[in-house]
Design a protein around this motif. Structure first.
Motif, PDB file in Angstrom:
ATOM      1  N   ASP A  41      36.232  47.313  42.159  1.00 11.57           N
ATOM      2  CA  ASP A  41      37.616  46.885  41.607  1.00 11.57           C
ATOM      3  C   ASP A  41      38.631  47.868  42.351  1.00 11.57           C
ATOM      4  O   ASP A  41      39.818  47.657  42.529  1.00 11.57           O
ATOM      5  CB  ASP A  41      37.709  47.303  40.069  1.00 11.57           C
ATOM      6  N   TYR A  42      38.238  49.296  42.475  1.00  4.04           N
ATOM      7  CA  TYR A  42      38.879  49.998  43.325  1.00  4.04           C
ATOM      8  C   TYR A  42      39.218  49.898  44.786  1.00  4.04           C
ATOM      9  O   TYR A  42      40.437  49.771  45.257  1.00  4.04           O
ATOM     10  CB  TYR A  42      38.276  51.692  43.151  1.00  4.04           C
ATOM     11  N   SER A  43      38.224  49.270  45.416  1.00  4.62           N
ATOM     12  CA  SER A  43      38.421  48.558  46.717  1.00  4.62           C
ATOM     13  C   SER A  43      39.522  47.573  46.695  1.00  4.62           C
ATOM     14  O   SER A  43      40.202  47.575  47.746  1.00  4.62           O
ATOM     15  CB  SER A  43      37.196  48.377  47.279  1.00  4.62           C
ATOM     16  N   GLY A  44      39.333  46.784  45.779  1.00  2.00           N
ATOM     17  CA  GLY A  44      40.332  45.467  45.705  1.00  2.00           C
ATOM     18  C   GLY A  44      41.744  46.205  45.584  1.00  2.00           C
ATOM     19  O   GLY A  44      42.654  45.573  46.041  1.00  2.00           O
ATOM     20  N   PHE A  45      41.629  47.042  44.631  1.00  2.00           N
ATOM     21  CA  PHE A  45      42.964  47.930  44.494  1.00  2.00           C
ATOM     22  C   PHE A  45      43.750  48.481  45.645  1.00  2.00           C
ATOM     23  O   PHE A  45      44.693  48.148  46.032  1.00  2.00           O
ATOM     24  CB  PHE A  45      42.876  48.823  43.489  1.00  2.00           C
ATOM     25  N   LEU A  46      42.829  49.033  46.478  1.00  2.00           N
ATOM     26  CA  LEU A  46      43.273  49.602  47.732  1.00  2.00           C
ATOM     27  C   LEU A  46      43.185  48.703  48.805  1.00  2.00           C
ATOM     28  O   LEU A  46      43.723  49.038  49.947  1.00  2.00           O
ATOM     29  CB  LEU A  46      42.246  50.609  48.421  1.00  2.00           C
ATOM     30  N   GLY A  47      42.995  47.583  48.775  1.00  2.00           N
ATOM     31  CA  GLY A  47      43.076  46.466  49.742  1.00  2.00           C
ATOM     32  C   GLY A  47      42.048  46.589  50.680  1.00  2.00           C
ATOM     33  O   GLY A  47      42.155  46.008  51.928  1.00  2.00           O
ATOM     34  N   LYS A  48      40.817  47.241  50.414  1.00  2.00           N
ATOM     35  CA  LYS A  48      40.017  47.443  51.188  1.00  2.00           C
ATOM     36  C   LYS A  48      38.541  46.494  51.201  1.00  2.00           C
ATOM     37  O   LYS A  48      37.605  46.769  51.583  1.00  2.00           O
ATOM     38  CB  LYS A  48      39.421  48.804  51.095  1.00  2.00           C
ATOM     39  N   SER A  53      40.901  38.268  47.052  1.00  2.00           N
ATOM     40  CA  SER A  53      42.352  37.984  47.483  1.00  2.00           C
ATOM     41  C   SER A  53      43.274  37.926  46.638  1.00  2.00           C
ATOM     42  O   SER A  53      42.809  38.169  45.260  1.00  2.00           O
ATOM     43  CB  SER A  53      41.799  36.363  47.912  1.00  2.00           C
ATOM     44  N   TYR A  54      44.467  37.844  46.622  1.00  2.00           N
ATOM     45  CA  TYR A  54      45.515  38.217  45.898  1.00  2.00           C
ATOM     46  C   TYR A  54      46.556  37.201  45.673  1.00  2.00           C
ATOM     47  O   TYR A  54      46.606  36.366  46.566  1.00  2.00           O
ATOM     48  CB  TYR A  54      46.275  39.539  46.613  1.00  2.00           C
ATOM     49  N   PRO A  58      41.337  41.119  37.952  1.00  2.00           N
ATOM     50  CA  PRO A  58      39.911  41.922  38.287  1.00  2.00           C
ATOM     51  C   PRO A  58      39.143  41.974  36.869  1.00  2.00           C
ATOM     52  O   PRO A  58      39.619  41.033  35.822  1.00  2.00           O
ATOM     53  CB  PRO A  58      40.155  43.400  38.821  1.00  2.00           C
ATOM     54  N   GLY A  59      37.688  42.357  36.902  1.00  2.00           N
ATOM     55  CA  GLY A  59      36.952  42.313  35.984  1.00  2.00           C
ATOM     56  C   GLY A  59      35.846  41.575  35.890  1.00  2.00           C
ATOM     57  O   GLY A  59      35.802  40.311  35.843  1.00  2.00           O
ATOM     58  N   HIS A  60      34.743  42.338  36.414  1.00  2.00           N
ATOM     59  CA  HIS A  60      33.438  41.553  36.463  1.00  2.00           C
ATOM     60  C   HIS A  60      32.285  42.182  35.777  1.00  2.00           C
ATOM     61  O   HIS A  60      31.185  41.658  35.504  1.00  2.00           O
ATOM     62  CB  HIS A  60      33.057  41.425  37.959  1.00  2.00           C
ATOM     63  N   GLU A  61      32.552  43.138  34.974  1.00  2.00           N
ATOM     64  CA  GLU A  61      31.293  43.952  34.321  1.00  2.00           C
ATOM     65  C   GLU A  61      31.966  43.725  32.764  1.00  2.00           C
ATOM     66  O   GLU A  61      32.750  44.673  32.113  1.00  2.00           O
ATOM     67  CB  GLU A  61      31.598  45.240  34.576  1.00  2.00           C
ATOM     68  N   LEU A  62      31.308  42.878  32.174  1.00  2.00           N
ATOM     69  CA  LEU A  62      32.006  42.101  30.831  1.00  2.00           C
ATOM     70  C   LEU A  62      31.109  42.340  29.444  1.00  2.00           C
ATOM     71  O   LEU A  62      30.042  41.817  29.657  1.00  2.00           O
ATOM     72  CB  LEU A  62      32.705  40.758  30.998  1.00  2.00           C
ATOM     73  N   GLY A  63      31.670  42.737  28.278  1.00  2.00           N
ATOM     74  CA  GLY A  63      31.053  42.439  27.222  1.00  2.00           C
ATOM     75  C   GLY A  63      32.090  41.492  26.331  1.00  2.00           C
ATOM     76  O   GLY A  63      32.945  41.797  26.099  1.00  2.00           O
ATOM     77  N   VAL A 112      36.567  38.898  41.722  1.00  2.00           N
ATOM     78  CA  VAL A 112      36.964  39.292  43.131  1.00  2.00           C
ATOM     79  C   VAL A 112      37.017  37.954  43.815  1.00  2.00           C
ATOM     80  O   VAL A 112      38.397  37.990  44.567  1.00  2.00           O
ATOM     81  CB  VAL A 112      35.364  39.496  43.814  1.00  2.00           C
ATOM     82  N   MET A 113      36.590  36.948  43.781  1.00  2.00           N
ATOM     83  CA  MET A 113      37.115  35.742  44.536  1.00  2.00           C
ATOM     84  C   MET A 113      37.563  34.798  43.517  1.00  2.00           C
ATOM     85  O   MET A 113      38.319  33.484  43.915  1.00  2.00           O
ATOM     86  CB  MET A 113      35.847  34.904  45.226  1.00  2.00           C
ATOM     87  N   MET A 114      37.538  34.989  42.340  1.00  2.00           N
ATOM     88  CA  MET A 114      38.373  34.174  41.212  1.00  2.00           C
ATOM     89  C   MET A 114      38.686  35.206  39.932  1.00  2.00           C
ATOM     90  O   MET A 114      38.244  36.361  39.966  1.00  2.00           O
ATOM     91  CB  MET A 114      37.311  32.964  40.780  1.00  2.00           C
ATOM     92  N   ASP A 115      39.724  34.513  39.341  1.00  2.00           N
ATOM     93  CA  ASP A 115      40.283  35.591  38.147  1.00  2.00           C
ATOM     94  C   ASP A 115      38.985  36.018  37.320  1.00  2.00           C
ATOM     95  O   ASP A 115      38.046  35.055  36.810  1.00  2.00           O
ATOM     96  CB  ASP A 115      41.398  34.901  37.407  1.00  2.00           C
ATOM     97  N   GLY A 116      39.223  37.281  36.815  1.00  2.00           N
ATOM     98  CA  GLY A 116      37.971  37.726  36.117  1.00  2.00           C
ATOM     99  C   GLY A 116      38.428  38.058  34.633  1.00  2.00           C
ATOM    100  O   GLY A 116      39.458  37.382  33.956  1.00  2.00           O
ATOM    101  N   GLY A 117      38.007  39.397  34.332  1.00  2.00           N
ATOM    102  CA  GLY A 117      38.118  39.240  32.551  1.00  2.00           C
ATOM    103  C   GLY A 117      38.808  40.385  32.192  1.00  2.00           C
ATOM    104  O   GLY A 117      38.858  40.597  31.040  1.00  2.00           O
ATOM    105  N   LEU A 118      39.888  40.969  33.057  1.00  2.00           N
ATOM    106  CA  LEU A 118      40.968  41.749  32.414  1.00  2.00           C
ATOM    107  C   LEU A 118      42.047  40.916  31.676  1.00  2.00           C
ATOM    108  O   LEU A 118      43.316  40.765  32.050  1.00  2.00           O
ATOM    109  CB  LEU A 118      41.566  42.624  33.444  1.00  2.00           C
TER     110      LEU A 118
END
Ligand code: NAD
Ligand code: ZN
Ligand code: ZN
Length: 342
Positions: A41-48, A53-54, A58-63, A112-118
Motif C-alpha cells: 500500500d505504501y509503495s502504491g502511495f509513493l507511486g513505486k 494503477s490510479y 487500496p486494501g487487500h488485507e481484509l477482515g 492493487v490492480m482493482m479496487d480493494g477494501g478501504l
C-alpha cells in the motif's frame, strides 16, 4: 457509501461511491470490518509499485462479515466472519489449471490492480472468502500477511533438524519466521536493523539472530551457529537485490534459496563456485494458495500462532489519511497497522 481513494501517487481522498449491486451467482456482499496496511500500500502511495494503477481504492488485507449471498453460493452464509484471499484468478489458464492460482496469468490483486477494501461494503467472489468464526476481525485481516510467509516456507520445505535462515525481519520476514518455527527447523534471523532483531528475540521467541554489518562477519557467525553446515533453507525477505545476490552464500550444500522479497533490479550471483558446487535450488514465492488461508485460520484458532505481537498500530477509517505515513516506517515500531472500518 464512503471509500478512500488513492487519486494519484501521494494523494488520498475520501469519495462517495454507489452501494454495490446485489451479489450475483457465486458472489457475496460483505461488510468490511478491518483492513491491514502493508508495504505494498505504501509503495502504491509513493507511486513505486509497478502493478498499481490510479485512481485506486487500496486494501487487500481484509477482515469482513458476509451480509448477503447470491444464487448457488455454498461456501459462506450471511453472518459469517471471513478472511479474504485477495488474489482474483481466472480459473482457466495453465497455472490455474495446475493448482497454482497464486500466479494466474491474468491475476488481479484486490486493492492493487482493482479496487480493494478501504470501503464500507463490497461484492466478492464467495470462493475467495475463508470463514473464520473464532477469529477476531483484526485477526482475519492478518491472515493474508501470514499467508505470504506460509507459502514461502512451503516453497523451501524445511524439515525438522534443518536450519532456516530468514533474511529481513520486516512484516514479511516475521510471517516467514512463524512458519519456519512450525516446521520444526532451527530458525536464525538476519537483518541490518538491531531494533527489528530485538523484536524477533523478545516477541517471536527466536533467540538466534545475526545483525549484519556488511563486512562478511555474518557468514562466519552463521557457520559457528550451524556447526559449519550453513542453512539448508534461506528465505530472503528484504526486497534488496544486494541481499538477494549474497543470500546464496548462506546456503549449505544441496540447500534451497527462496526469494519472497521482490526487486525490480537484476540479481547477480556466483554460479560455479557457489550455486553449482553446492547444487543449490533457487525458488521464487508469489502470493499464497487457498489452502494456506485455511491452515492459518486453524493455526490461529488453536493458539499455535499468537497474533498478539503482530498488531501494533490502529486507526479509525476517518483518520487514516493523517496516520498513513507512520504506518510503514520501522522507526515507529510498526509491525502491522489495522484500520477499524466501523
Ligand atoms: N512474495 C510475495 O508475494 C510478497 C508479498 C508481499 C510483499 N513482498 C515483498 O517482501 C519484501 C519485504 O516486505 P516487508 O514489508 O517485510 O519490508 P520491510 O522493508 O519492512 O522489511 C525488510 C527488512 O529487510 C532488512 N534488510 C534490507 N536490506 C538488508 C540486507 N542487505 N541484509 C539484511 N537485511 C536487510 C531491513 O532492515 C528490513 O527490516 C518486499 O520486497 C515486498 O515487496 C512479497
Ligand atoms: Zn499486504
Ligand atoms: Zn488463471
Amino acid at each position: 457509501m464512503k471509500a478512500l481513494q488513492l487519486e494519484k501517487p501521494q494523494q488520498f481522498r475520501f469519495i462517495e461511491t454507489p452501494e454495490p449491486a446485489a451479489p450475483g451467482a457465486g458472489e457475496a456482499l460483505v461488510r468490511v470490518q478491518r483492513v491491514g496496511i502493508c508495504g505494498t500500500d505504501y509503495s502504491g502511495f509513493l507511486g513505486k509499485m509497478p502493478f498499481f494503477s490510479y485512481p485506486r481504492i487500496p486494501g487487500h488485507e481484509l477482515g469482513v462479515e458476509v451480509m448477503a449471498i447470491g444464487p448457488s453460493v455454498t461456501e459462506v452464509q450471511p453472518g459469517d466472519r471471513c478472511a479474504v484471499e485477495p488474489y482474483l484468478n481466472c480459473g482457466q489458464c495453465f497455472p490455474c489449471r495446475k493448482g497454482a492460482p497464486n500466479c494466474c496469468e491474468k491475476l488481479k490483486v484486490l486493492g492493487v490492480m482493482m479496487d480493494g477494501g478501504l470501503t464500507e461494503r463490497m461484492v466478492l467472489p464467495a470462493r475467495k472468502l475463508h470463514p473464520a468464526h473464532r477469529l477476531s476481525p483484526e485477526q482475519c485481516a492478518l491472515v493474508e500477511t501470514l499467508a505470504i510467509g506460509c507459502h514461502a516456507v512451503n516453497r523451501g520445505n524445511p524439515g525438522a533438524g534443518e536450519t532456516v535462515l530468514v533474511i529481513g525481519a520486516g512484516p514479511i520476514g516475521l510471517s516467514v519466521i512463524e512458519f519456519a518455527k512450525l516446521s520444526g527447523a532451527k530458525t536464525i534471523v538476519l537483518d541490518l536493523n538491531e531494533q527489528r532483531l530485538a523484536f524477533v528475540r523478545s516477541k517471536m521467541g527466536v533467540p538466534d539472530t545475526i545483525c549484519a554489518q556488511g563486512d562478511g562477519a555474518a557468514l562466519e557467525r552463521l557457520k559457528q551457529m550451524t556447526g559449519g553446515t550453513l542453512a539448508q533453507v534461506v528465505v530472503d525477505a528484504t526486497g534488496s537485490n544486494q541481499s538477494m545476490a549474497n543470500a546464496m552464500t548462506y546456503c549449505g550444500f544441496t540447500g534451497r534459496l527462496v526469494y519472497v522479497g521482490i526487486t525490480p533490479a537484476e540479481v547477480a550471483f556466483p554460479h560455479a563456485p557457489v550455486m553449482h558446487r553446492r547444487e543449490l535450488t533457487l525458488l521464487a514465492s508469489r502470493n499464497a494458495l487457498p489452502s494456506d488461508f485455511t491452515r492459518i485460520i486453524q493455526l490461529i484458532e488453536s493458539g499455535r500462532i499468537d497474533t498478539r505481537p503482530w498488531i501494533t498500530h490502529h486507526a479509525a477509517f476517518g483518520e487514516l489519511i493523517e496516520k498513513f505515513s507512520t504506518f510503514t516506517q520501522p522507526e515507529t515500531g510498526v509491525i502491522k497497522a489495522i484500520v477499524d472500518m466501523e
